[in-house]
Design a protein around this motif. Structure first.
Motif, PDB file in Angstrom:
ATOM      1  N   SER A   1       0.849  -1.183   0.000  1.00  0.00           N
ATOM      2  CA  SER A   1       0.000   0.000   0.000  1.00  0.00           C
ATOM      3  C   SER A   1       0.881   1.228   0.000  1.00  0.00           C
ATOM      4  CB  SER A   1      -0.880   0.002   1.247  1.00  0.00           C
ATOM      5  OG  SER A   1      -1.470   1.250   1.430  1.00  0.00           O
ATOM      6  N   PRO A   2       0.675   2.205  -0.857  1.00  0.00           N
ATOM      7  CA  PRO A   2      -0.291   2.181  -1.958  1.00  0.00           C
ATOM      8  C   PRO A   2       0.081   1.128  -2.987  1.00  0.00           C
ATOM      9  CG  PRO A   2       1.144   4.081  -2.116  1.00  0.00           C
ATOM     10  CD  PRO A   2       1.438   3.441  -0.815  1.00  0.00           C
ATOM     11  N   PRO A   3      -0.892   0.731  -3.802  1.00  0.00           N
ATOM     12  CA  PRO A   3      -0.641  -0.389  -4.711  1.00  0.00           C
ATOM     13  C   PRO A   3       0.411  -0.082  -5.776  1.00  0.00           C
ATOM     14  CG  PRO A   3      -2.760   0.625  -5.154  1.00  0.00           C
ATOM     15  CD  PRO A   3      -2.249   1.268  -3.920  1.00  0.00           C
ATOM     16  N   MET A   4       0.894  -1.163  -6.331  1.00  0.00           N
ATOM     17  CA  MET A   4       1.909  -1.072  -7.379  1.00  0.00           C
ATOM     18  C   MET A   4       1.369  -0.327  -8.605  1.00  0.00           C
ATOM     19  SD  MET A   4       3.770  -4.327  -9.138  1.00  0.00           S
ATOM     20  CE  MET A   4       4.704  -4.926  -7.766  1.00  0.00           C
ATOM     21  N   ASN A   5       2.238   0.391  -9.275  1.00  0.00           N
ATOM     22  CA  ASN A   5       1.853   1.031 -10.543  1.00  0.00           C
ATOM     23  C   ASN A   5       1.952   0.016 -11.668  1.00  0.00           C
ATOM     24  OD1 ASN A   5       1.700   3.933  -9.745  1.00  0.00           O
ATOM     25  ND2 ASN A   5       3.826   3.495  -9.133  1.00  0.00           N
ATOM     26  N   PHE A   6       0.952  -0.001 -12.516  1.00  0.00           N
ATOM     27  CA  PHE A   6       1.003  -0.878 -13.687  1.00  0.00           C
ATOM     28  C   PHE A   6       0.935  -0.034 -14.949  1.00  0.00           C
ATOM     29  CE2 PHE A   6      -0.945  -3.609 -10.418  1.00  0.00           C
ATOM     30  CZ  PHE A   6       0.014  -4.606 -10.394  1.00  0.00           C
TER      31      PHE A   6
END
Ligand SMILES: Nc1ncnc2c1ncn2[C@@H]1O[C@H](COP(=O)(O)OP(=O)(O)OP(=O)(O)O)[C@@H](O)[C@H]1O
Ligand SMILES: [Mg+2]
Lengths: 440, 369
Positions: B237-242
């Motif tokens: 958190s925060p989530p991974m960037n894709f």
């Protein structure tokens, strides 16, 4: 802004007052018949009250009881072993009702007045018109039942000062009498003819438990027929037994079925549930005859089983319990199961305690219904011994031709179990089912 | 003793919902296993099958080496803490805790001893004769735990036990549960949808999605080497960037290219991409916000790792600042030091830590690395 707030407050107040008034009015309306029952049950001689404006309290004094007979016509019914039997006719208009025949000096005349149903006297007034000096000497006797004269009420005294009023007051203690025996005696030297103008009975009523005693009285004959409880006691016991037992079985079976329908997982659950509901749509009158036949075949007529078997459980109760138990969280039952409960334990340790509100409601409803049930017992029971209270009360009515005091006393006693059931169970009904320990 | 083995477990509800598909897991004694996944992924279902509250459609469940598919819950020596606690509202705290022992016919002294012991451990001594209604949320939670503890089961099951607590209490209870596990040394299976709980508590995490096991591993393994896009996005958190883009070669180098981004993979990662034939193909490129830095702090960073963008959103959270940076057509979330001031609309140079990037196959969604 502030003013608006004030106005709002005022409006709230008025609303609250109006609401309370309405509630009080409603309560009063509900209480009227109840009060009448209690008051009548404690009124002696309640019957005489019924014809004239109904009375609301068991207290009163004045010329009431026989007032309807005041100025009544006294009619000679016939001679009976030297006694002249007369009746008071309640037409209340004519002044002079009856004259004795001419009495020779030293002769006495015995009159027997039939005052109808047994009546309570505090004081009886007999008014003679005419010359006070010529008044006869009068003795009164009261009779409760034929042949049993109450001598304690006998008064022969003629207070002198009353003679001037051209009447005679005869004072008696509280006596209940069906007949008044009046003895007229001619003390004079010459034959005399007396005119009886009016007889007035005065009563002083106080609340009394006499009606209750009367109802609860156990005579030897009663014991023979009804056992040691006596007649009323027997009716009572029958009713309490049937209603009590049925309440227990209903609570048990309905909650059990409710649990199964609400939480069980089995084939045809919905179908069965709606089947049970459907039986609620069938009016009782339709099933009455078949069930009657069934009971006859099983030779259960004239026994309490005929009242118990058809009422062991009910669709309405099952429905009520199902709906309630459905709302209980599944996780409680699962927790209980993990805690080592068998299915039966889950029911007994978790479902039953948590269903108290609905069980209390169902308990009250069932008890009320069964305790007041009339039609079914009327069909099933002919034997005096197995009659229930409503049936018994109805017989009272036929037997004593509206003995209101007794009937109301009986009715008042008969609501006691209902009151007890209600008082015991109401706290569970009112107590909201706190699902605490659960977070929704 | 408390090993649990799930072999090819399936669950199909009446009505045809397949909640759990081919679930396999071997849980060792004393292990703390966390099942994590989004709502409706079948976590509770799995747990309830272990508890015996839900029938197993197919597959085998062994507890302590014994096949338990058809053993009723009361005979499994398992205790469960429910999400809504499921305390008996009509019983006192004491009776709530004692109930399971009573049903198992323990003698009174033993019950009393165990309940008092658990109450002391959980700080419930002074509320023992209260009803659950008179307890705070945290206390209720503890009673629910206490009820499980006193039975001394071989396996504890927890179904989102902390989800009803506020954030502060939750983190406090989390620590307490962790301590409890150390102390009791009993197998625990814990369900949550909170990845933070999963990371902090678990010996091993099982990530589920739509009833399918995505990955099983220690928290660190899962964090560092997520097996699928879903796991990568779910944990952390925060989530991974894709970012979607193409793998290309430029001479020796293998690069990832998309609108606004053109970075070079490290040699070992490049080798892997070449070996597995991703060169020239579309892939999904992933990088955690923590692995993106401001160039100011890394002035010597190679131009091959730098990406330029414009600050879109600034979210200071005190200890750090999160930035949303638009890079070409992509939005990238980056975690920055709170000491630096960031202004909207300003241009920013970002440095990607190319040691820590991930690449996922676009069709299978599985990680290449
Ligand atoms: N009794 C049931 N009958 C039919 N379907 C069910 C039943 N219980 C759950 N499901 C379905 O099974 C799937 C998995 O449910 P489950 O309760 O295991 O999810 P979960 O991972 O625990 O979710 P949450 O985090 O919301 O608790 C969901 O799609 C749900 O709709
Ligand atoms: Mg769940």
């Amino acid at each position: 802004m502030n003013e608006e707030g004030e106005l709002h407050k005022l409006e709230k107040k008025i609303r609250s007052i109006a609401l309370h008034l309405l509630l009080l009015l409603g309560a009063a309306t509900m209480l009227v018949p109840f009060w009448w029952m209690v008051s009548t049950s404690m009124t002696e001689n309640a019957n005489s009250e019924l014809s004239n404006p109904p009375r609301w309290t068991p207290w009163r004094s004045g010329n009431r009881a026989l007032a309807s007979a005041s100025g009544a016509t006294v009619k000679v019914l016939g001679k009976k072993g030297g006694e002249t039997v007369v009746a008071l006719l309640n037409d209340g208009r004519r002044d002079v009702a009856w004259a004795t025949r001419r009495l020779q000096p030293g002769e006495t005349e015995v009159l027997l007045l039939d005052v109808g149903i047994s009546t309570m006297f505090d004081r009886v007034e007999i008014l003679f018109p005419g010359n006070a000096e010529k008044l006869p000497k009068v003795a009164l006797d009261f009779c409760v039942e034929k042949g049993k004269w109450d001598t304690t009420a006998r008064i022969v005294a003629l207070p002198r000062e009353l003679r001037e009023k051209r009447g005679v007051f005869l004072l008696a203690p509280r006596v209940r009498a069906r007949f008044i025996k009046m003895i007229l005696e001619n003390p004079g030297a010459s034959p005399a003819r007396f005119f009886l103008a009016e007889i007035r009975a005065h009563e002083q009523l106080k609340p009394t438990l006499a009606n209750y005693k009367e109802v609860l009285k156990v005579t030897e004959r009663d014991k023979e027929i009804y056992g040691f409880l006596g007649r009323f006691g027997r009716y009572y016991a029958n009713s309490v037994f049937v209603a009590g037992l049925l309440t227990l079985t209903n609570l048990f079976f309905c909650s059990l079925a409710g649990y199964a329908f609400a939480k069980g997982r089995f084939l045809g659950r919905e179908f069965l549930f709606y089947g049970v509901l459907a039986t609620m749509m069938v009016p009782g009158q339709v099933t009455m005859i078949p069930v009657y036949k069934l009971m006859t075949n099983w030779k259960l007529l004239d026994s309490l089983w005929a009242l118990i078997l058809p009422g062991l459980t009910g669709a309405y109760g099952v429905f009520l319990c199902t709906q309630f138990i459905r709302a209980l969280p599944d996780s409680l039952m699962e927790a209980a199961r993990m805690d080592g409960c068998s299915e039966w334990r889950v029911y007994w340790e978790v479902i039953v305690p948590l269903s108290k509100p609905v069980l209390a409601t169902l308990g009250i409803l069932t008890f009320l219904f069964q305790f007041n049930s009339f039609l079914w017992p009327l069909i099933m029971i002919n034997d005096e011994k197995w009659k229930t209270l409503p049936l018994g009360l109805a017989t009272y009515r036929q037997q004593y031709t509206a003995e209101w005091g007794n009937m109301m006393a009986a009715a008042a006693i008969s609501i006691i179990p209902i009151l007890i059931v209600f008082i015991v169970l109401q706290k569970y009904v009112i107590k909201s089912m706190a699902h605490a320990g659960m977070k929704e | 003793m408390g090993s649990v083995v799930l072999k090819n477990i399936n669950k199909v509800y009446e009505g045809g919902v397949q909640a759990v598909k081919d679930f396999n897991l071997e849980i060792e004694d004393r292990e703390f296993i966390v099942l994590v996944g989004p709502s409706g992924c079948g976590k509770s279902t799995t747990l309830r099958m272990v508890a015996g509250l839900e029938e197993i459609s197919s597959g085998e469940l062994y507890i302590d080496g014994k096949l338990c598919n058809h053993v009723p819950p009361q005979d499994r020596n398992i205790a469960m803490v429910f999400q809504n606690y499921a305390l008996y509202p009509h019983k006192t705290v004491y009776d709530n805790m004692a109930f399971g022992l009573k049903m198992r016919k323990f003698d009174r002294d033993e019950i009393d001893k165990r309940v008092k012991q658990a109450a002391d451990m959980l700080g419930l001594r002074h509320v023992l004769d209260r009803k659950p209604a008179a307890l705070s949320g945290g206390q209720r939670q503890r009673v629910a735990v206490g009820r499980a503890i006193v039975r001394q089961p071989s396996v504890f099951l927890f179904d989102e036990p902390l989800s009803n607590l506020d954030a502060k209490l939750r983190s406090q209870m989390r620590t307490e549960l962790s301590k409890l596990h150390t102390r009791l040394q009993t197998t625990m299976i814990y369900v949550t949808h909170d990845q933070l709980e999963a990371m902090t508590l678990a010996d091993r995490i099982v990530v589920l999605k739509d009833g399918i096991t995505q990955q099983v591993g220690t928290p660190l393994e899962i964090y560092e080497n997520p097996a699928t896009i879903f796991v990568a996005g779910f944990i952390g958190s925060p989530p991974m960037n894709f970012v979607r883009g193409r793998v290309e070669t430029a001479g020796e180098a293998v690069r990832f290219k998309t609108s606004g981004i053109d970075v070079r993979f490290t040699p070992d990662k490049a080798k892997k991409l070449q070996e597995e034939g991703y060169v020239g193909k579309e892939v999904i490129f992933g990088i955690r916000p923590q692995e993106i830095h401001d160039r100011i702090f890394f002035p010597e960073a190679s131009e091959d790792h730098v990406v330029r963008g414009i600050i879109d959103v600034v979210e200071p959270v005190g200890s750090e600042t999160f930035l949303q940076v638009s890079v070409g057509e992509n939005l990238i979330m980056a975690r920055m030091s709170a000491s630096e001031k960031y202004v909207l609309e300003r241009e920013l140079e970002l440095v990607f830590n190319m040691d820590r990037v991930h690449v996922f196959d676009i069709s299978t969604e599985r990680a290449v690395f």
